[in-house]
Design an enzyme around this catalytic site. Structure first.
Site, PDB file in Angstrom:
ATOM      1  N   SER A 264       1.252  -1.180  -0.010  1.00 37.37           N
ATOM      2  CA  SER A 264      -0.058  -0.157   0.369  1.00 37.37           C
ATOM      3  C   SER A 264       1.144   1.595  -0.190  1.00 37.37           C
ATOM      4  O   SER A 264       2.286   1.066  -0.088  1.00 37.37           O
ATOM      5  CB  SER A 264      -0.736  -0.029   1.453  1.00 37.37           C
ATOM      6  OG  SER A 264      -0.108   0.544   2.450  1.00 37.37           O
ATOM      7  N   LYS A 265       0.152   2.327  -0.127  1.00 37.88           N
ATOM      8  CA  LYS A 265       0.854   3.659  -0.473  1.00 37.88           C
ATOM      9  C   LYS A 265       1.515   3.885   1.040  1.00 37.88           C
ATOM     10  O   LYS A 265       2.611   4.462   0.904  1.00 37.88           O
ATOM     11  CB  LYS A 265      -0.409   4.970  -0.735  1.00 37.88           C
ATOM     12  CG  LYS A 265       0.346   6.009  -1.014  1.00 37.88           C
ATOM     13  CD  LYS A 265      -0.707   6.948  -1.483  1.00 37.88           C
ATOM     14  CE  LYS A 265      -1.657   7.805  -0.175  1.00 37.88           C
ATOM     15  NZ  LYS A 265      -2.506   8.204  -0.826  1.00 37.88           N
ATOM     16  N   ARG A 266       0.738   3.580   2.386  1.00 38.37           N
ATOM     17  CA  ARG A 266       1.706   3.212   3.252  1.00 38.37           C
ATOM     18  C   ARG A 266       2.372   3.031   3.919  1.00 38.37           C
ATOM     19  O   ARG A 266       3.391   3.269   4.427  1.00 38.37           O
ATOM     20  CB  ARG A 266       0.331   3.336   4.837  1.00 38.37           C
ATOM     21  CG  ARG A 266      -0.520   4.407   5.167  1.00 38.37           C
ATOM     22  CD  ARG A 266      -1.525   3.590   5.920  1.00 38.37           C
ATOM     23  NE  ARG A 266      -2.893   2.416   5.856  1.00 38.37           N
ATOM     24  CZ  ARG A 266      -3.600   2.090   4.506  1.00 38.37           C
ATOM     25  NH1 ARG A 266      -4.205   3.556   5.049  1.00 38.37           N
ATOM     26  NH2 ARG A 266      -3.941   1.426   4.792  1.00 38.37           N
ATOM     27  N   GLY A 268       5.101   2.448   1.736  1.00 38.54           N
ATOM     28  CA  GLY A 268       5.990   3.461   0.845  1.00 38.54           C
ATOM     29  C   GLY A 268       6.338   4.008   1.666  1.00 38.54           C
ATOM     30  O   GLY A 268       7.804   4.180   2.265  1.00 38.54           O
ATOM     31  N   ALA A 269       5.017   5.088   2.691  1.00 32.91           N
ATOM     32  CA  ALA A 269       5.644   6.472   3.746  1.00 32.91           C
ATOM     33  C   ALA A 269       6.483   5.513   4.562  1.00 32.91           C
ATOM     34  O   ALA A 269       7.391   6.226   5.239  1.00 32.91           O
ATOM     35  CB  ALA A 269       4.398   6.822   3.586  1.00 32.91           C
TER      36      ALA A 269
END
Ligand code: GLU
Length: 509
Positions: A264-266, A268-269
């Site tokens: 998920s994008k999370r 990545g962060a």
């Protein structure tokens, strides 16, 4: 494979950044199309107007251009079966929905949002906490199956909003072949009566995808595994609308997994790696999510990473060019199990690709990195030499700044710590001699400079090792970089002498 012309499509909804899973779907579609001499179509699925995000469509095209995966037909490329944006095809879907109603496969539903909510509350049980609008419930709702003909007619000719729902058959088995998973069978009783046409007259994804795959003569529908649960609905619509004639072959690609389940994008962060192809700025929040491009990935490496996330050619080979992938790709060798994304491995691929790329190929990219740091290089030949000299040391394109900037400007910071403790008068005298010698040197090349340097060191009873490190610090500013005499050759006599003089002053004070 059947004899029909291969036509595949990527059908994104333009709602935000393009995830690496999306680019992998593009890549597999593209490879399959090119391998079979077919067409790769890009269709914009923008029928959900509540999810419209300005800029997202143009961004998708930019990402595909960067990745080198250009469609043959699209909003931007034209083609014979357009429009390629579903919102511009709105009028077309209604007839198909009406046909389904007329043939008893769909019905009009007038339930208000409040009534739907009430239904969910009323039929909620511990075993079924989120009841769906399905065969067990439809006859308790307000629709053309439960209301009499006059009321239906009246409602349809008033301002009352209504939708068209598919009437899922009860207890039938829908089976279809998935090219990766084999036969997939689902009992229709498990599926709700999905909305096909919305109150605003727009089709939902389910209707639009089937109608468009038909009208655009799609031969193979490949997409992410998250669409597998929708496939039986699509197969049923294919049966009702087109008698399964020329239904595409299906394949659902495995999920891309992150450190904790679906990537998920999370993730990545949290773990500090990109998940989008290119930088994406959310127009609502202004939040920027970094992309692989801006992180310093070569598109060749990026698509190589994606290719092997879920596919291999049956050998140990890992590095593939796009041409090679086209030649070797086959859906049979796409795995059905989720593929774990490993950022360190992705960096390894990028390093390999940087090493293998010519200075010519890297030149504009490296120049852009340097320009970002206000280092302008006019001498292309010098820059190419530098690229060849330092590319082995660069994992990301952005590393070229650190590895190459000092060829074109004084090192910003000179770290004297490694030389200061052992610095002495003898070395100072030696470097004065180096300056005189280099000022007079008749030939300026690395071999000659090295020979002179070593001779002088011997004459001064200094070991080369004792004076090479100071020379490197003088020219580069730190303990890194390629051969120090090669650096001197490229930066030239004037700059070499200037840097030695400047550091000597710093060491003396
Ligand atoms: N519009 C869908 C998406 O956003 C397309 C799914 C499909 O390819 O059928 O992924």
């Amino acid at each position: 494979m059947s004899d029909k012309k291969v036509r595949v499509r990527f059908a994104p909804s333009p709602t935000g950044g393009l995830h690496l899973g999306g680019v992998r779907t593009v890549l597999y579609n593209y490879l399959f199309a090119k391998k079979h001499g077919g067409d790769f179509i890009l269709r914009i699925e923008d029928t959900d107007q509540t999810r419209f995000v300005p800029g997202a469509e143009a961004y998708i095209f930019d990402c595909l251009k960067w990745a080198g995966l250009e469609p043959d037909e699209s909003v931007q490329h034209g083609g014979d079966v357009g429009p390629y944006r579903q919102s511009e095809r709105k009028e077309l879907y209604r007839n198909y929905a009406d046909q389904l109603v007329a043939e008893g496969h769909a019905y009009y539903a007038f339930d208000t949002p409040e009534e739907l909510e009430q239904m969910r509350q009323q039929f909620k049980t511990p075993e079924n906490p989120t009841p769906q609008y399905d065969h067990t419930i439809r006859m308790k709702m307000r629709n053309s199956l439960t209301l009499d003909g006059d009321t239906v007619h009246e409602l349809m000719h008033s301002d009352t909003p209504y939708v068209i729902r598919i009437k899922m058959p009860e207890n039938e088995t829908i089976s279809f072949n998935d090219m990766i998973r084999g036969e997939v069978s689902v009992n229709t009783s498990l599926i709700d009566d999905k909305v096909l046409l919305k109150a605003d007259g727009m089709p939902t994804y389910h209707l639009a995808v089937v109608v468009d795959d038909h009208l655009m003569q799609i031969s193979h529908a490949f997409r992410g595994e998250e669409w597998l649960p929708s496939a039986p609905v699509h197969v049923l619509l294919w049966k009702y609308l087109f008698g399964l004639d020329r239904m595409p072959e299906w394949a659902h690609f495995p999920l891309i997994l992150g450190p904790n389940g679906k990537l998920s994008k999370r993730d990545g962060a949290q773990y500090g790696f990109p998940v989008f192809a290119m930088n994406w700025t959310d127009p609502k929040t202004g939040d920027l999510v970094e992309g692989f491009k801006e992180k310093g990935f070569l598109p060749e490496a990026f698509i190589n990473v994606l290719a092997v996330l879920g596919w291999n050619d049956g050998t140990e080979q890992e590095i593939f060019s796009l041409e090679e992938m086209v030649e070797k790709f086959s859906i049979d060798r796409v795995h059905s199990a989720g593929a774990k994304f490993d950022y360190e491995k992705a960096r390894w691929f990028n390093h390999e690709w940087i090493k293998r790329s010519s200075a010519e190929r890297l030149l504009p990219l490296v120049r852009a990195v340097l320009t970002q740091h206000n280092v302008e290089v006019n001498d292309e030949e010098a820059l190419k030499k530098v690229i060849d000299l330092v590319k082995d040391r660069c994992t990301l394109l952005t590393d070229f700044y650190e590895q190459a900037n000092y060829f074109f400007q004084m090192p910003g910071l000179v770290d004297l710590a490694p030389v200061q403790p052992k610095w002495n008068e003898a070395k100072a005298v030696f470097f004065q001699e180096v300056i005189r010698n280099y000022q007079l040197a008749s030939v300026w090349n690395s071999d000659e400079l090295e020979r002179n340097f070593k001779e002088m060191a011997a004459a001064n009873q200094l070991k080369p090792g004792e004076v090479m490190l100071p020379l490197r610090i003088m020219l580069v500013g730190g303990k890194f970089g390629p051969g120090v005499f090669e650096i001197a050759e490229i930066i030239g006599r004037e700059e070499t002498v200037k840097r030695i003089e400047q550091t000597l002053k710093m060491l003396q004070s």
